[in-house]
Design an enzyme around this catalytic site. Structure first.
Site, PDB file in Angstrom:
ATOM      1  N   THR A  40       0.827  -1.207   0.000  1.00 20.73           N
ATOM      2  CA  THR A  40       0.000   0.000   0.000  1.00 20.73           C
ATOM      3  C   THR A  40       0.860   1.255   0.000  1.00 20.73           C
ATOM      4  O   THR A  40       0.445   2.298  -0.501  1.00 20.73           O
ATOM      5  CB  THR A  40      -0.946  -0.011   1.209  1.00 20.73           C
ATOM      6  N   TYR A  52       5.071 -12.422   4.814  1.00 20.37           N
ATOM      7  CA  TYR A  52       3.961 -11.850   4.042  1.00 20.37           C
ATOM      8  C   TYR A  52       3.721 -12.707   2.806  1.00 20.37           C
ATOM      9  O   TYR A  52       4.530 -12.734   1.886  1.00 20.37           O
ATOM     10  CB  TYR A  52       4.323 -10.412   3.669  1.00 20.37           C
ATOM     11  N   LYS A  97       1.417 -12.497   7.644  1.00 16.70           N
ATOM     12  CA  LYS A  97       0.323 -11.779   6.996  1.00 16.70           C
ATOM     13  C   LYS A  97      -0.238 -12.662   5.893  1.00 16.70           C
ATOM     14  O   LYS A  97       0.428 -12.935   4.890  1.00 16.70           O
ATOM     15  CB  LYS A  97       0.801 -10.442   6.423  1.00 16.70           C
ATOM     16  N   VAL A 147      -3.840  -6.509   8.936  1.00 16.03           N
ATOM     17  CA  VAL A 147      -3.053  -5.433   8.342  1.00 16.03           C
ATOM     18  C   VAL A 147      -3.971  -4.804   7.304  1.00 16.03           C
ATOM     19  O   VAL A 147      -4.208  -5.367   6.243  1.00 16.03           O
ATOM     20  CB  VAL A 147      -1.749  -5.946   7.711  1.00 16.03           C
TER      21      VAL A 147
END
Length: 302
Positions: A55, A144, A172, A214
């Site tokens: 992001t 992740y 994540k 998240v």
């Protein structure tokens, strides 16, 4: 009767925001605005911030910009808020260097994405993450997994092989699979804290043993996400479900095209001039922007 499942710790809290990187009209990082936005996100319920992840447009930031973003956000929010740095790369050496720099710059943890494009086998993924963990043993890591972006998925069995690295503490999960949470808990045990990487899957993932999220949506609905999490944890399942259903159209709108294009528009519509994404991403088109504006207006009235 089966014994109660052991719950995982929450090394970074429950609501983390995957923070955007603000740019000015010339496309330069607006570090002053980044500091103000970081404080605002904390005021709206975020217990942690992830800086320069997906992001945050890490692919189009220089390492120097990423280090400064971390330093600015760290200073802005103070020691009571967890700040994680995105340090992943498809070059193990580059990821090792970035993770060491994050530790030296005051990060509370590192978000380390599965290597992209070169598609390593599971044995290569294990060696990659082990090298990073060993390079900065004092820094907690969040693995992740986002195969839709990387082209490779980190298998739960591979994550389990990394549980002898004390600083591999969280994961994540952004594969879109609720089953991944259960598979990770069965393979790795409760020591590995699993975070949803999708706002829309937060509630079902909590029920499967995830500890939090998240989030992208928390840029504009942080308090409501916090309320949903707290309601679920206190046994108010109907309240949590109601929040989930009210927020689902927004979750969908924020991923109607490539993240972070929609959330940057949502912030602009909410009074935060974070600027357009850097190329090759583009600003949100006018039709999607109008629809997003209507959604945000409707949510403010509920």
């Amino acid at each position: 009767m089966s014994p109660a499942a052991e719950l995982s710790p929450t090394p970074f809290g429950r609501l983390l925001t995957a923070m955007v990187t603000p740019f000015d009209a010339e496309g330069r990082v607006d570090f002053a605005l980044a500091g103000r936005l970081a404080r605002h996100l904390v005021e709206e319920g975020s217990e942690g911030l992830v800086v320069c992840g997906t992001t945050g447009e890490s692919p189009t930031l220089s390492w120097q910009e990423q280090v400064k973003m971390l330093e600015v956000v760290r200073q802005a929010v103070g020691p009571g808020v967890k700040v994680l740095a995105g340090t992943g790369s498809n070059s193990t050496g580059e990821a090792v260097k970035a993770t060491r720099e994050a530790a030296a710059s005051g990060a509370d943890g590192a978000l380390v994405v599965v290597p992209y494009y070169n598609k390593p086998p599971q044995e290569g993924l294990e060696a990659h993450f082990r090298a990073i963990a060993n390079a900065a043993p004092e820094l907690p890591l969040m693995l992740y997994n986002v195969p839709g972006r990387t082209g490779t998925s980190l298998a739960p069995a591979t994550a389990a092989q990394l549980m002898n690295c004390a600083n591999v503490v969280s994961f994540k999960a952004a594969s879109g699979s609720i089953e991944e949470v259960t598979e990770l808990r069965l393979a790795c045990g409760p020591r590995l804290a699993v975070y949803s990487g999708d706002d829309g899957l937060l509630l079902p993932m909590l029920s499967a043993g995830a500890v939090g999220v998240v989030s992208v949506a928390s840029h504009v609905v942080g308090r409501r996400l916090r309320h949903m999490i707290d309601a679920y944890l206190s046994g108010q399942n109907a309240v949590a479900l109601g929040q989930h259903e009210q927020l689902t159209p927004l979750f969908q709108a924020l991923f109607a095209t490539s993240n972070p294009i929609p959330v940057k528009a949502a912030l602009e519509l909410s009074g935060w001039p974070v600027g357009a994404p850097r190329l090759p991403l583009l600003p949100l088109n006018s039709a999607m922007r109008d629809s997003l504006a209507d959604l945000l207006t409707a949510l403010r009235q509920t």
